[in-house]
Design an enzyme around this catalytic site. Structure first.
Site, short mmCIF file in Angstrom:
data_model
loop_
_atom_site.label_atom_id
_atom_site.label_comp_id
_atom_site.label_asym_id
_atom_site.label_seq_id
_atom_site.Cartn_x
_atom_site.Cartn_y
_atom_site.Cartn_z
N LYS A 186 86.10 -56.13 57.17
CA LYS A 186 86.19 -56.05 58.63
C LYS A 186 84.82 -56.15 59.28
O LYS A 186 84.71 -56.63 60.41
CB LYS A 186 86.92 -54.77 59.06
CG LYS A 186 86.26 -53.46 58.65
CD LYS A 186 85.47 -52.81 59.74
CE LYS A 186 84.55 -51.74 59.16
NZ LYS A 186 83.78 -51.02 60.15
N THR A 243 86.41 -52.08 65.17
CA THR A 243 85.13 -52.74 64.93
C THR A 243 85.03 -54.08 65.66
O THR A 243 83.95 -54.50 66.02
CB THR A 243 84.96 -52.97 63.41
OG1 THR A 243 85.22 -51.74 62.74
CG2 THR A 243 83.56 -53.41 63.08
N ASN A 251 78.16 -54.29 63.87
CA ASN A 251 78.48 -55.65 63.43
C ASN A 251 78.95 -56.51 64.59
O ASN A 251 78.54 -57.65 64.75
CB ASN A 251 79.53 -55.58 62.32
CG ASN A 251 78.97 -54.88 61.08
OD1 ASN A 251 78.20 -55.47 60.33
ND2 ASN A 251 79.34 -53.62 60.90
#
Lengths: 328, 328
Positions: A186, A243, A251
């Site tokens: 992910k 995320t 990220n």
């Protein structure tokens, strides 16, 4: 008593969660200033500033007492898990739970972190704690849930009972592989989603990309022996959703800045913390090749972070792929 | 030539997508001002202002020519699908594709929209087009992908070939049930996620709630005969992710405002468009009861929108539930 190895934001937040749940916590940190600040001012001024830490947290530079704890949470960067486990392993009794809280794949070997850890300390009861959590929220007591996977359901449930707190609820699973692949990949998909957002390509396109990324995670996980349903849980869809949609994610925000035209060197140069997806993208290509899995989104991210492809070329290549089924 | 029934934002955006792909499009709208604006100024000033529409779009108040089109997209509010289908059915030849683009469950019967539509016009080839799309993005040509499900893979692929465009890519599926349940229930989960965000409970908790919502969707879908893998696609995870994380979503933003303390009446009173999740939450309770499915998140939303529970009581009840496995 619980041991936490790693004094970054997430390690510190977990230490706080379990201290507030009534445990004594021994927190190992690499940086002397972290140790001093935690023991003195009860604050991790470097990685989680602004939060007064519970006095039941003691920080240390010495790993040799970790083996005495009821459970050890391993919260180092992913690429340091093997080394930390090698050190802890010297003093670790058989069957002692070591819960990996890092997310990634080992770059040098293309292996899952649990496999790397077991090679260093085969006597450990390895588990993973993974799911949609931002340290800054959990440390403030906001509600959250995670997947806690171990080799057997019995072990997972035992560790869950120990590691349940008011605001961090673990769901037991015996699918160690599925739990780890979701959390590792992910971060790579989040970089891709960030790029799409940074380029202004819209929320619909970002959601489509996330979904194609999930299909890649599912293909790889199944090949490695994981169950597809594991990916529907906190460690898969939950973590991916968080995320891939928040600038709080290192990220996603890295991808966003790349999409806006900044270079990887500029972005990483300004960060104190590791952005796991950059190395995971490369480790993933090793793993995908070993197992013959097609992962076009992860490949695009890898090509971008290694400089083999421009962002525009990578996006065009993805959009021009012929459609197959959603599973393929 | 393609027919579009419904001149709201999404119907207008789909009309534009297929006109730009080279089709003549007949757009049926209920409001005379929409029809006049589309035919005169080439703009839907009420529901999708600011976009110059393709001149191949002709608007009409007359449904009697819809049966002559290669395919008909049904883009009315969910609770109007049965009625619209009854009217169109009078002139519809056998085997003509009717693609439902609404998302919901019929309130009066607890039935899926495809079942309601087939009862009115059994000669139709019913399909659904569903996935993560914001009309305002798709109409500007931004990239997106959807699930296009029909009764057989052959029918789905045929309709996909007709309805593929440069920026709206359909994936074929023969799981009509899975495709519809995901799209319907996600509007309810989005209200729940919006409430959590509006209450300031954090992004981690919102992601956990979304994931528990997905587990509810999966339980219901499986009971109805859908395949779990369908939910991993655009119509499930993709749509859920988009709807549960963006203020562009009517359902999420409604939840957000509820979480901030406004009343349902205030919020709905200011809206021109239908917020599907409010009626779907209630229809879902009919369906869940019929099939004996536990849906605590949807139940909480239903209790909140019907006034049976306060937001704080509903959240406490969810947080205090005993944990089982992630599937249960």
């Amino acid at each position: 008593m619980i041991g936490v190895v790693g004094g970054g934001a997430w390690g510190t937040a977990l230490a706080q969660v379990y201290a507030q749940a009534g445990h004594d916590v021994l927190l190992w940190a690499r940086e002397h200033e972290v140790i001093e600040a935690v023991n003195g001012a009860h604050e991790n001024k470097i990685f989680l500033p602004g939060v007064t830490l519970d006095k039941k947290i003691k920080a240390t530079a010495d790993l040799s007492h970790m083996g005495e704890k009821q459970a050890i949470l391993l919260v180092t960067p992913a690429q340091h898990v093997r080394h930390a486990m090698g050190v802890i392993g010297r003093w670790l009794p058989a069957g002692r739970p070591v819960v990996i809280c890092a997310k990634g794949i080992e770059l040098q070997s293309g292996k899952m972190l649990s496999d790397a850890a077991l090679e260093e300390a085969p006597q450990a009861e390895i588990a993973v704690l993974t799911g949609p959590t931002f340290a800054s929220e959990i440390v403030r007591g906001l509600p959250s849930a995670v997947t806690l996977a171990a080799g057997t359901m019995e072990a997972a449930e035992k560790i869950c009972a120990l590691l349940t707190s008011r605001n961090l609820r673990p769901y037991a699973s015996d699918d160690l592989t599925g739990a780890q692949i979701g959390g590792a990949v992910k971060n790579v998909i989040a970089i891709a989603c960030g790029i799409v957002a940074g380029k202004g390509l819209g929320e619909s396109g970002r959601a489509a990309l996330l979904t194609r990324g999930l299909a890649e995670i599912a293909r790889l996980s199944e090949k490695l022996g994981a169950r597809r349903e594991t990916l529907m849980g906190m460690c898969g869809v939950g973590d991916l959703m968080l995320t891939c949609s928040s600038m709080q994610s290192r990220n996603y925000s890295l991808g966003f800045m790349l999409g806006q035209g900044r270079t990887l060197e500029q972005i990483l140069g300004e960060r104190k913390s590791v952005t796991e997806g950059v190395s995971t993208a490369q480790a993933l290509m090793v793993m995908a090749k070993q197992h013959g899995i097609d992962m076009p989104v992860a490949r695009a991210v890898c090509d971008i972070v290694t400089g083999e492809s421009s962002i525009d070329a990578a996006i065009s290549a993805l959009l021009d792929r012929p459609l197959r089924t959603e599973k393929a």
